[in-house]
Motif scaffolding. Structure first.
Motif, PDB file in Angstrom:
ATOM      1  N   ALA A  16       0.821  -1.210   0.000  1.00 55.23           N
ATOM      2  CA  ALA A  16       0.000   0.000   0.000  1.00 55.23           C
ATOM      3  C   ALA A  16       0.850   1.253   0.000  1.00 55.23           C
ATOM      4  CB  ALA A  16      -0.932  -0.009   1.215  1.00 55.23           C
ATOM      5  N   ALA A  17       1.992   1.194   0.696  1.00 57.15           N
ATOM      6  CA  ALA A  17       2.875   2.362   0.771  1.00 57.15           C
ATOM      7  C   ALA A  17       3.487   2.686  -0.579  1.00 57.15           C
ATOM      8  CB  ALA A  17       3.970   2.120   1.797  1.00 57.15           C
ATOM      9  N   ASP A  18       3.541   1.680  -1.475  1.00 56.02           N
ATOM     10  CA  ASP A  18       4.145   1.892  -2.787  1.00 56.02           C
ATOM     11  C   ASP A  18       3.146   2.453  -3.792  1.00 56.02           C
ATOM     12  OD1 ASP A  18       6.445   0.847  -1.759  1.00 56.02           O
ATOM     13  OD2 ASP A  18       6.055  -1.187  -2.471  1.00 56.02           O
ATOM     14  N   LYS A  19       1.859   2.424  -3.447  1.00 52.42           N
ATOM     15  CA  LYS A  19       0.832   2.925  -4.351  1.00 52.42           C
ATOM     16  C   LYS A  19       0.451   4.355  -3.980  1.00 52.42           C
ATOM     17  CE  LYS A  19      -1.150  -1.654  -5.225  1.00 52.42           C
ATOM     18  NZ  LYS A  19      -2.364  -2.509  -5.114  1.00 52.42           N
ATOM     19  N   VAL A  20       0.026   5.097  -4.984  1.00 48.92           N
ATOM     20  CA  VAL A  20      -0.365   6.485  -4.771  1.00 48.92           C
ATOM     21  C   VAL A  20      -1.824   6.649  -5.179  1.00 48.92           C
ATOM     22  CG1 VAL A  20       0.127   8.891  -5.331  1.00 48.92           C
ATOM     23  CG2 VAL A  20       1.995   7.234  -5.263  1.00 48.92           C
ATOM     24  N   TYR A  21      -2.610   7.204  -4.278  1.00 48.10           N
ATOM     25  CA  TYR A  21      -4.030   7.424  -4.542  1.00 48.10           C
ATOM     26  C   TYR A  21      -4.225   8.905  -4.873  1.00 48.10           C
ATOM     27  CZ  TYR A  21      -4.367   2.807  -2.506  1.00 48.10           C
ATOM     28  OH  TYR A  21      -4.198   1.456  -2.256  1.00 48.10           O
ATOM     29  N   VAL A  22      -4.384   9.165  -6.149  1.00 47.32           N
ATOM     30  CA  VAL A  22      -4.474  10.528  -6.664  1.00 47.32           C
ATOM     31  C   VAL A  22      -5.941  10.900  -6.841  1.00 47.32           C
ATOM     32  CG1 VAL A  22      -3.904  12.003  -8.635  1.00 47.32           C
ATOM     33  CG2 VAL A  22      -2.252  10.328  -7.813  1.00 47.32           C
ATOM     34  N   PRO A  23      -6.337  12.141  -6.518  1.00 48.52           N
ATOM     35  CA  PRO A  23      -7.732  12.548  -6.737  1.00 48.52           C
ATOM     36  C   PRO A  23      -8.163  12.312  -8.180  1.00 48.52           C
ATOM     37  CG  PRO A  23      -6.560  14.216  -5.471  1.00 48.52           C
ATOM     38  CD  PRO A  23      -5.528  13.214  -5.916  1.00 48.52           C
ATOM     39  N   SER A  24      -9.405  11.891  -8.363  1.00 58.16           N
ATOM     40  CA  SER A  24      -9.892  11.579  -9.710  1.00 58.16           C
ATOM     41  C   SER A  24      -9.954  12.809 -10.600  1.00 58.16           C
ATOM     42  CB  SER A  24     -11.279  10.929  -9.628  1.00 58.16           C
ATOM     43  OG  SER A  24     -12.218  11.808  -9.019  1.00 58.16           O
ATOM     44  N   ASP A  25      -9.965  14.005  -9.981  1.00 64.64           N
ATOM     45  CA  ASP A  25     -10.002  15.224 -10.799  1.00 64.64           C
ATOM     46  C   ASP A  25      -8.612  15.782 -11.079  1.00 64.64           C
ATOM     47  OD1 ASP A  25      -9.404  16.068  -8.255  1.00 64.64           O
ATOM     48  OD2 ASP A  25     -10.976  17.603  -8.128  1.00 64.64           O
ATOM     49  N   ALA A  26      -7.572  14.971 -10.837  1.00 68.25           N
ATOM     50  CA  ALA A  26      -6.207  15.402 -11.154  1.00 68.25           C
ATOM     51  C   ALA A  26      -6.085  15.670 -12.648  1.00 68.25           C
ATOM     52  CB  ALA A  26      -5.193  14.345 -10.726  1.00 68.25           C
ATOM     53  N   ARG A  27      -5.336  16.695 -13.003  1.00 71.76           N
ATOM     54  CA  ARG A  27      -5.184  17.087 -14.409  1.00 71.76           C
ATOM     55  C   ARG A  27      -3.890  16.490 -14.969  1.00 71.76           C
ATOM     56  NH1 ARG A  27      -6.410  22.479 -12.029  1.00 71.76           N
ATOM     57  NH2 ARG A  27      -4.231  22.995 -12.406  1.00 71.76           N
ATOM     58  N   GLU A  28      -3.984  15.964 -16.173  1.00 68.81           N
ATOM     59  CA  GLU A  28      -2.833  15.359 -16.837  1.00 68.81           C
ATOM     60  C   GLU A  28      -2.360  16.225 -17.998  1.00 68.81           C
ATOM     61  OE1 GLU A  28      -3.968  11.497 -18.134  1.00 68.81           O
ATOM     62  OE2 GLU A  28      -3.850  10.604 -16.143  1.00 68.81           O
ATOM     63  N   ASN A  29      -1.071  16.281 -18.174  1.00 73.38           N
ATOM     64  CA  ASN A  29      -0.471  16.906 -19.353  1.00 73.38           C
ATOM     65  C   ASN A  29       0.696  16.051 -19.819  1.00 73.38           C
ATOM     66  OD1 ASN A  29      -1.590  19.673 -17.992  1.00 73.38           O
ATOM     67  ND2 ASN A  29      -1.334  19.933 -20.197  1.00 73.38           N
ATOM     68  N   GLN A  30       0.856  15.967 -21.120  1.00 72.07           N
ATOM     69  CA  GLN A  30       2.066  15.391 -21.697  1.00 72.07           C
ATOM     70  C   GLN A  30       2.446  16.211 -22.917  1.00 72.07           C
ATOM     71  OE1 GLN A  30       1.876  11.541 -23.596  1.00 72.07           O
ATOM     72  NE2 GLN A  30       4.083  11.293 -23.640  1.00 72.07           N
ATOM     73  N   TYR A  31       3.717  16.501 -23.035  1.00 71.79           N
ATOM     74  CA  TYR A  31       4.193  17.124 -24.266  1.00 71.79           C
ATOM     75  C   TYR A  31       5.596  16.618 -24.565  1.00 71.79           C
ATOM     76  CZ  TYR A  31       6.815  20.548 -21.375  1.00 71.79           C
ATOM     77  OH  TYR A  31       7.651  21.156 -20.477  1.00 71.79           O
ATOM     78  N   VAL A  32       5.887  16.536 -25.843  1.00 72.68           N
ATOM     79  CA  VAL A  32       7.219  16.132 -26.300  1.00 72.68           C
ATOM     80  C   VAL A  32       7.814  17.301 -27.063  1.00 72.68           C
ATOM     81  CG1 VAL A  32       8.555  14.540 -27.708  1.00 72.68           C
ATOM     82  CG2 VAL A  32       6.591  13.695 -26.391  1.00 72.68           C
ATOM     83  N   LEU A  33       8.998  17.702 -26.643  1.00 70.89           N
ATOM     84  CA  LEU A  33       9.702  18.816 -27.275  1.00 70.89           C
ATOM     85  C   LEU A  33      10.937  18.270 -27.973  1.00 70.89           C
ATOM     86  CD1 LEU A  33       9.604  21.942 -27.521  1.00 70.89           C
ATOM     87  CD2 LEU A  33      11.103  22.032 -25.531  1.00 70.89           C
ATOM     88  N   VAL A  34      10.995  18.448 -29.285  1.00 75.04           N
ATOM     89  CA  VAL A  34      12.123  17.965 -30.081  1.00 75.04           C
ATOM     90  C   VAL A  34      12.923  19.169 -30.561  1.00 75.04           C
ATOM     91  CG1 VAL A  34      12.832  16.617 -32.088  1.00 75.04           C
ATOM     92  CG2 VAL A  34      10.749  15.990 -30.819  1.00 75.04           C
ATOM     93  N   GLU A  35      14.222  19.125 -30.376  1.00 74.84           N
ATOM     94  CA  GLU A  35      15.052  20.254 -30.794  1.00 74.84           C
ATOM     95  C   GLU A  35      16.213  19.794 -31.673  1.00 74.84           C
ATOM     96  OE1 GLU A  35      18.301  21.175 -27.406  1.00 74.84           O
ATOM     97  OE2 GLU A  35      16.223  21.502 -26.741  1.00 74.84           O
ATOM     98  N   PHE A  36      16.594  20.669 -32.588  1.00 74.55           N
ATOM     99  CA  PHE A  36      17.766  20.428 -33.416  1.00 74.55           C
ATOM    100  C   PHE A  36      18.347  21.772 -33.838  1.00 74.55           C
ATOM    101  CE2 PHE A  36      14.337  20.921 -36.393  1.00 74.55           C
ATOM    102  CZ  PHE A  36      14.878  21.516 -37.522  1.00 74.55           C
TER     103      PHE A  36
END
Length: 385
Positions: A16-36
């Motif tokens: 149980a200590a290894d699991k995280v209970y996050v509020p269901s209304d938590a907001r998610e973001n993902q972005y990938v930034l590619v540079e050259f």
């Protein structure tokens, strides 16, 4: 029998200590930034002439047009072409907008509803690097993160071939955020989502996406403490003093460190000067103020702990930023969830002792996971892709 039951209970508690209970209304973001980095050969290929270092408008427009054509083919709906030599940041927001300052371009959007194609460049300047920003869209971003990352990699491979740019010069940065109010349950949201936190590289491997062996993982969290009337009452503030707010910041800082260490959290920072903390993984610890930004470098391995405090004792900020940085020990198989739970409990305890009211006050926690690597050349044997 008692010994067997005790052992089972102990295993359950550890699990149980290894699991995280996050509020269901938590907001998610993902972005990938590619540079050259652009070069003269690419400039001549795209624009048909070297331009002699001035007026790069045609170059940027033609290059971005080719990029956007590929984005349509690969199904990306929210992308940007950036050549401004500025720091790119992304945040969740109900209203889509882009805020540009002297040093930053801040993209604010809701991944469930917002799309768009945007171009940012200075026609008089050949940028040090060109950045291609891919914002994840839709629902269940964490579940679909490997597929999103893979599509970016495939697009960049095609883009490098079309533009005759060495694939090994592209650097990929994958950023994922999880943001929530630590008092969400007190405000009525009793539903939670269980997260078994793992480093991005491990999550991707378990979903059959194998990335180059040479990569950099980084994990940290930033909490935002609002400076309200109740917080100001904890200290006597003498407005006529040369440093009137030093007692307040010192009090919060000392309490923050005391509570964090009770939870074995040793890589910390408190920022109360209006600057944006930018966390970097490095071989040495460092602190580098740079205009509106504050760069904090931390060692993931071999650091016995580090505390950085930066505040402006002459001015009162709206928000105090608290930074928790994961070490190599924190992000092993069992330590990851425990790290998140410990910093959450530490933040709750700190908030209570500072007089915040869970049913009224909002203390936001943004959990960051970053992954960075250079795309390997075709003959590079150090990759699994």
């Amino acid at each position: 029998m008692l010994k067997v039951n005790s052992r089972i209970n102990l295993i359950r508690k550890r699990s149980a200590a290894d699991k995280v209970y996050v509020p269901s209304d938590a907001r998610e973001n993902q972005y990938v930034l590619v540079e050259f980095k652009p070069n003269l050969a690419l400039l001549e290929l795209i624009s048909g002439k070297s331009n002699n270092g001035v007026y790069f408008s045609d170059f940027y427009r033609n290059l971005s047009h080719s990029f956007f054509n590929l984005c349509e083919q690969y199904g990306f709906e929210n992308v940007s072409f950036i050549a401004k030599n500025k720091l790119v940041r992304v945040m969740y927001a109900q209203e889509q907008q882009v805020i540009e300052t002297q040093q930053q371009i801040l993209f604010m959007y809701n991944p469930e509803v917002h799309t768009g194609l945007r171009t940012f460049f200075n026609a008089d300047l050949l940028a040090d690097k060109i950045e291609l920003l891919f914002l994840a869209t839709g629902e269940q971003l964490r579940l679909n993160a490997p597929e999103f990352h893979q599509r970016v990699s495939e697009l960049i491979t095609t883009f490098s071939r079309l533009m005759s740019v060495d694939i090994g010069t592209f650097k990929i940065r994958d950023h994922q955020h999880l943001t929530y109010d630590v008092f969400s349950s007190v405000k009525g949201n009793k539903k939670t989502v269980t997260h078994g936190f793992r480093p991005l590289i491990k999550r991707y491997q378990q979903q059959s996406l194998i990335l180059p062996k040479t990569n950099h993982n980084m994990t940290f969290a930033i909490a935002s403490l609002p400076v309200n009337k109740s917080l100001l009452q904890f200290c006597d503030i003498d407005e006529s003093a040369p440093d009137p707010y030093n007692p307040l910041y010192t009090y919060v800082s000392d309490l923050f460190v005391k509570i964090a260490k009770q939870y074995n959290l040793n890589q910390l920072a408190i920022v109360a000067n209006g600057k944006v903390p930018i966390i970097r993984q490095d071989n040495e610890d460092y602190l580098l103020p740079k205009g509106e930004l504050l760069y904090l470098g931390f060692k993931p391995v071999g650091s016995g702990g580090l505390f950085v405090s930066q505040w402006d004792s002459q001015n009162l900020v709206d928000t105090i930023k608290l930074v928790f940085i994961a070490s190599e020990i924190n992000i092993n198989k069992r330590g990851y969830g425990r790290f998140v739970n410990h910093l959450t409990e530490a933040l709750k305890q700190l908030s209570f002792e500072l007089g915040y009211k869970p049913n009224k006050d909002t203390v936001m926690l943004r959990f960051h996971q970053h992954l960075m690597y250079n795309l390997p050349k075709a003959n590079d044997s150090s990759t699994g892709i």
